[in-house]
Motif scaffolding. Structure first.
Motif, PDB file in Angstrom:
ATOM      1  N   LYS A 202      11.229  49.911  17.855  1.00 38.18           N
ATOM      2  CA  LYS A 202      11.861  49.386  16.644  1.00 38.18           C
ATOM      3  C   LYS A 202      12.390  50.555  15.824  1.00 38.18           C
ATOM      4  O   LYS A 202      11.812  51.645  15.840  1.00 38.18           O
ATOM      5  CB  LYS A 202      10.870  48.579  15.803  1.00 38.18           C
TER       6      LYS A 202
ATOM      7  N   ILE B 177      14.980  51.516  12.067  1.00 36.85           N
ATOM      8  CA  ILE B 177      15.959  51.174  11.042  1.00 36.85           C
ATOM      9  C   ILE B 177      17.320  51.584  11.583  1.00 36.85           C
ATOM     10  O   ILE B 177      17.495  52.686  12.125  1.00 36.85           O
ATOM     11  CB  ILE B 177      15.659  51.907   9.724  1.00 36.85           C
ATOM     12  N   LEU B 178      18.296  50.712  11.460  1.00 35.08           N
ATOM     13  CA  LEU B 178      19.659  50.997  11.896  1.00 35.08           C
ATOM     14  C   LEU B 178      20.559  51.127  10.680  1.00 35.08           C
ATOM     15  O   LEU B 178      20.488  50.303   9.767  1.00 35.08           O
ATOM     16  CB  LEU B 178      20.188  49.878  12.801  1.00 35.08           C
TER      17      LEU B 178
ATOM     18  N   ALA C  62      25.275  48.199  14.949  1.00 31.08           N
ATOM     19  CA  ALA C  62      23.999  47.907  14.303  1.00 31.08           C
ATOM     20  C   ALA C  62      23.853  46.424  14.011  1.00 31.08           C
ATOM     21  O   ALA C  62      22.775  45.834  14.212  1.00 31.08           O
ATOM     22  CB  ALA C  62      23.874  48.722  13.012  1.00 31.08           C
TER      23      ALA C  62
ATOM     24  N   ALA D 199      21.027  43.873  15.443  1.00 34.69           N
ATOM     25  CA  ALA D 199      20.202  43.183  14.446  1.00 34.69           C
ATOM     26  C   ALA D 199      20.298  41.670  14.601  1.00 34.69           C
ATOM     27  O   ALA D 199      19.312  40.951  14.391  1.00 34.69           O
ATOM     28  CB  ALA D 199      20.622  43.598  13.038  1.00 34.69           C
TER      29      ALA D 199
ATOM     30  N   ARG E 170      13.890  44.367  17.478  1.00 32.56           N
ATOM     31  CA  ARG E 170      14.046  45.813  17.657  1.00 32.56           C
ATOM     32  C   ARG E 170      14.426  46.519  16.359  1.00 32.56           C
ATOM     33  O   ARG E 170      14.584  47.747  16.354  1.00 32.56           O
ATOM     34  CB  ARG E 170      15.126  46.100  18.719  1.00 32.56           C
ATOM     35  N   VAL E 171      14.583  45.762  15.286  1.00 32.11           N
ATOM     36  CA  VAL E 171      15.137  46.326  14.047  1.00 32.11           C
ATOM     37  C   VAL E 171      14.185  46.077  12.881  1.00 32.11           C
ATOM     38  O   VAL E 171      13.865  44.931  12.564  1.00 32.11           O
ATOM     39  CB  VAL E 171      16.520  45.698  13.739  1.00 32.11           C
ATOM     40  N   THR E 172      13.752  47.147  12.231  1.00 30.57           N
ATOM     41  CA  THR E 172      12.884  47.005  11.060  1.00 30.57           C
ATOM     42  C   THR E 172      13.684  46.843   9.773  1.00 30.57           C
ATOM     43  O   THR E 172      13.174  46.321   8.775  1.00 30.57           O
ATOM     44  CB  THR E 172      11.944  48.213  10.921  1.00 30.57           C
TER      45      THR E 172
ATOM     46  N   LEU F  68      18.168  47.126   8.194  1.00 29.24           N
ATOM     47  CA  LEU F  68      19.572  47.402   8.471  1.00 29.24           C
ATOM     48  C   LEU F  68      20.271  47.879   7.206  1.00 29.24           C
ATOM     49  O   LEU F  68      20.172  47.247   6.152  1.00 29.24           O
ATOM     50  CB  LEU F  68      20.252  46.126   8.980  1.00 29.24           C
TER      51      LEU F  68
ATOM     52  N   THR G  39      18.100  43.738   4.877  1.00 29.77           N
ATOM     53  CA  THR G  39      19.393  44.428   4.915  1.00 29.77           C
ATOM     54  C   THR G  39      19.813  44.896   3.536  1.00 29.77           C
ATOM     55  O   THR G  39      19.616  44.201   2.535  1.00 29.77           O
ATOM     56  CB  THR G  39      20.483  43.491   5.471  1.00 29.77           C
TER      57      THR G  39
END
Length: 296
Positions: free
Chosen positions: A93, A95-96, A106, A110, A116-118, A120, A238
């Motif tokens: 995981k 941050i993107l 990204a 997301a 997989r994303v904490t 954005l 986000t």
């Protein structure tokens, strides 16, 4: 700089900061490269974050592994590249954060792989997934004139012009898209060499033709494109960053800017900043990443 085979690419990327720190993947757009994040990386790595900053397909030292692979610039390809990079690096995981093409990659990950994303950070337009089915619906005259470069690349004159004048073409876009950013020629030169990638022209031209339905996509990404056609909501926390002087995105109110997000989302408009948010306002992007870290 490091290299790793990920999917169809041999990706060149910067890996800076403690290896056990929270991971932030920072994604550049067109026509930029990883240098846009130099100040961001310096500050985040000092704060304990591990920063991964890849050159996208068609930029800098990143190369296709197989000469037969289509030089696609479609949104599904960008998202697949990012997912493959996370897998290759063993990152579960992260941050993107991204803008322009990088913001699109990204958003794709997301939306389709939220596990997989904490968090954005997406710069304008925020929800950066293309609605290809409606791409040929005319926009307002002001919005249309901002997209002249896309229409230029629809024809062979545009392809030839980009191939012959890639430096001048991209320099002009920097000036138009960030009219209040007094970048130096040395700053531009630090990025301009990334446009000498042998696949740059083909990837760029395909990107700006595919989004209007003018050319077919790579069949390898057809399933992803089909999923994106449903306009999936983004549920991860986000923060949207909008440059008030962005020469590409048309001005919008907060309500329209957050469409496409069904999770926690906030928007910050940055006065005196154009399209290249990480290079023009690095502190704001750093704060957004740190704020997201506190929410997860």
């Amino acid at each position: 700089m490091k290299n790793i085979v990920a999917g169809v690419l041999d990706i060149a990327y910067l890996d800076q900061g403690p290896v056990d720190g929270p991971v932030v993947v920072l994604l550049h757009g067109f026509p930029y490269d990883i240098r846009a994040y130099d100040d961001v990386v310096a500050r985040l790595s000092h704060a304990g974050y591990r920063c991964i900053v890849p050159y996208l397909r068609g930029y800098g030292p990143t190369r296709f592994i197989d000469a037969a692979t289509p030089r696609s610039g479609e949104q599904a390809a960008l998202g697949a590249d990012l997912l493959a990079l996370l897998d290759a690096l063993g990152i579960g995981k992260a941050i993107l954060a991204g803008y322009d093409w990088g913001g699109r990659a990204a958003c794709v990950v997301a939306a389709l792989w939220p596990e997989r994303v904490t968090g954005l950070v997406s710069c304008d337009p925020g929800y950066n997934i293309q609605d290809i089915a409606k791409a040929n619906t005319p926009a307002s005259p002001d919005a249309e004139r901002r997209l002249w470069y896309q229409y230029y690349l629809h024809g062979e004159r545009g392809r030839a012009g980009l191939a012959a004048n890639r430096g001048d073409f991209c320099h002009l876009l920097w000036s138009l898209w960030s009219p209040t950013w007094a970048f130096t020629e040395a700053t531009f030169a630090n990025t301009c060499s990334s446009f000498d990638n042998p696949d740059f022209v083909e990837v760029v031209v395909h990107s700006y033709r595919h989004r209007y339905g003018l050319v077919a996509g790579d069949p390898a990404y057809a399933q992803i494109e089909q999923a994106l056609a449903s306009r999936p909501a983004i549920v991860v926390p986000t923060i949207i960053l909008s440059g008030a002087d962005d020469g590409v995105s048309s001005p919008r109110d907060d309500r329209s800017a957050v469409r496409g997000f069904s999770g926690q989302v906030t928007r910050r408009v940055i006065e005196g900043v154009g399209h290249n948010v990480p290079q023009e306002a690095p502190d704001t992007l750093v704060d957004a990443v740190i704020n997201l870290s506190g929410n997860v």
